[in-house]
Write a protein that holds these residues in place. Sequence first.
Motif, short mmCIF file in Angstrom:
data_model
loop_
_atom_site.label_atom_id
_atom_site.label_comp_id
_atom_site.label_asym_id
_atom_site.label_seq_id
_atom_site.Cartn_x
_atom_site.Cartn_y
_atom_site.Cartn_z
N GLY A 57 0.94 -1.29 0.66
CA GLY A 57 -0.23 0.02 -0.02
C GLY A 57 0.96 1.20 -0.09
O GLY A 57 0.23 2.72 -0.18
N PHE A 58 1.57 1.06 1.12
CA PHE A 58 2.84 2.38 1.00
C PHE A 58 3.44 2.76 -0.84
O PHE A 58 3.71 3.61 -1.59
CB PHE A 58 3.43 2.36 1.57
N MET A 82 -5.29 1.66 1.66
CA MET A 82 -4.60 -0.29 2.17
C MET A 82 -5.93 -0.97 2.61
O MET A 82 -5.96 -2.08 2.57
CB MET A 82 -3.65 0.67 4.05
N VAL A 83 -7.47 -0.25 2.61
CA VAL A 83 -8.48 -1.06 2.10
C VAL A 83 -7.85 -1.70 1.05
O VAL A 83 -8.33 -2.75 1.13
CB VAL A 83 -9.51 -0.37 2.52
N ARG A 84 -7.99 -0.84 0.15
CA ARG A 84 -8.33 -1.60 -1.14
C ARG A 84 -6.98 -2.81 -1.66
O ARG A 84 -7.12 -4.09 -1.85
CB ARG A 84 -8.05 -1.02 -2.53
N GLU A 85 -5.61 -2.09 -1.22
CA GLU A 85 -4.77 -3.22 -1.04
C GLU A 85 -4.79 -4.84 0.27
O GLU A 85 -4.48 -5.26 -0.45
CB GLU A 85 -3.51 -2.78 -0.33
N SER A 88 -7.53 -7.00 -2.08
CA SER A 88 -6.63 -7.75 -3.23
C SER A 88 -5.66 -8.47 -2.61
O SER A 88 -5.39 -9.93 -3.70
CB SER A 88 -5.59 -6.21 -3.41
N LEU A 89 -5.16 -8.57 -1.66
CA LEU A 89 -4.19 -9.05 -0.93
C LEU A 89 -4.93 -11.35 -0.50
O LEU A 89 -4.52 -11.66 -1.14
CB LEU A 89 -3.42 -8.98 0.27
N LEU A 90 -5.70 -10.28 0.27
CA LEU A 90 -6.75 -11.51 0.27
C LEU A 90 -7.99 -11.96 -1.01
O LEU A 90 -7.53 -13.18 -1.32
CB LEU A 90 -7.62 -10.91 0.41
N ARG A 91 -7.54 -11.76 -2.09
CA ARG A 91 -8.89 -11.66 -3.69
C ARG A 91 -7.59 -12.36 -3.51
O ARG A 91 -7.81 -14.12 -4.54
CB ARG A 91 -8.65 -11.04 -4.58
N ALA A 92 -6.16 -12.51 -3.37
CA ALA A 92 -5.08 -13.32 -5.01
C ALA A 92 -4.59 -14.20 -3.95
O ALA A 92 -4.65 -15.26 -4.89
CB ALA A 92 -3.82 -12.23 -4.81
N GLN A 93 -5.06 -14.82 -2.51
CA GLN A 93 -5.05 -15.53 -2.12
C GLN A 93 -6.07 -16.52 -1.84
O GLN A 93 -5.39 -17.94 -2.34
CB GLN A 93 -4.80 -15.40 -0.67
#
Length: 187
Positions: A57-58, A82-85, A88-93
Motif C-alpha cells: 500500500g505504501f 490500505m483497505v483496497r490493498e 486485493s491481497l485476500l483476493r489473490a490468496q
Amino acid sequence: MKVIQLHKNESLLIKKAIKNSREAQQILFDTHAPKMLSVCRYYIKDLQQAEEAMLNGFFKVFSNLKHYKKTGSFEGWIRRIMVRESISLLRAQKHIEFPVDEIIEKNNYTNNIKTSIDLEEIQQLIDRLPEGYKMVFNMYAIEGYKHYEIATLLNISEGTSKSQLFKARKMLQEQIKTLNTTSYGTN
C-alpha cells in the motif's frame, strides 16, 4: 496552532516526497505506518501478511502521490489505499465467498450486550468471522463505507453487503454472549 503547523509540515513533506525525497517519504511512512498496519490488520488475520499489504500500500501511496488532490485528509487517502490493498491481497490468496442465503435487512440494529471486552479480544472475535462477513463488517462499521461503496469495491450487490453485515453483527453478538457467559458465569 500546532494543528495548523502539523498540516503545513505534512504538506511540505508531501511536496518533497513527490520529488522523491527519501527522507520525506520515510517521515511520512513513520508517521502513518502504525495506524495503517492496524487498518490492514482489520482485514488480514496474519500479521506478516498484514505488513505485506501495508508495505504494498505504501508503495502505491508513494507511486501515486502526485495524484493526491488534497481534498480531505491525507491520512484518509492513505487509509483507502490500505483497505483496497488488503482486499486485493485476500483476493489473490483465495476466492472470497459472500454466501447469500436470504437477504436480511435490519435498519434499527441495537446492541443489548453489556460487556467489558478489551480491544485485543474484539479483534480476535472479528478475526473468527468468515472472510466475507469480516470484510463487509470492517468496511461498514470501522471504515465508514456505505453499502453501495462496499458493493462496488467487492463486486457484490448492495443486498449482499447488507446481508453480510447483518450476519456478521449477529455472529459477533453470539460470540460476545458466549464469551461473557464463560468469563463471568452468567447469561
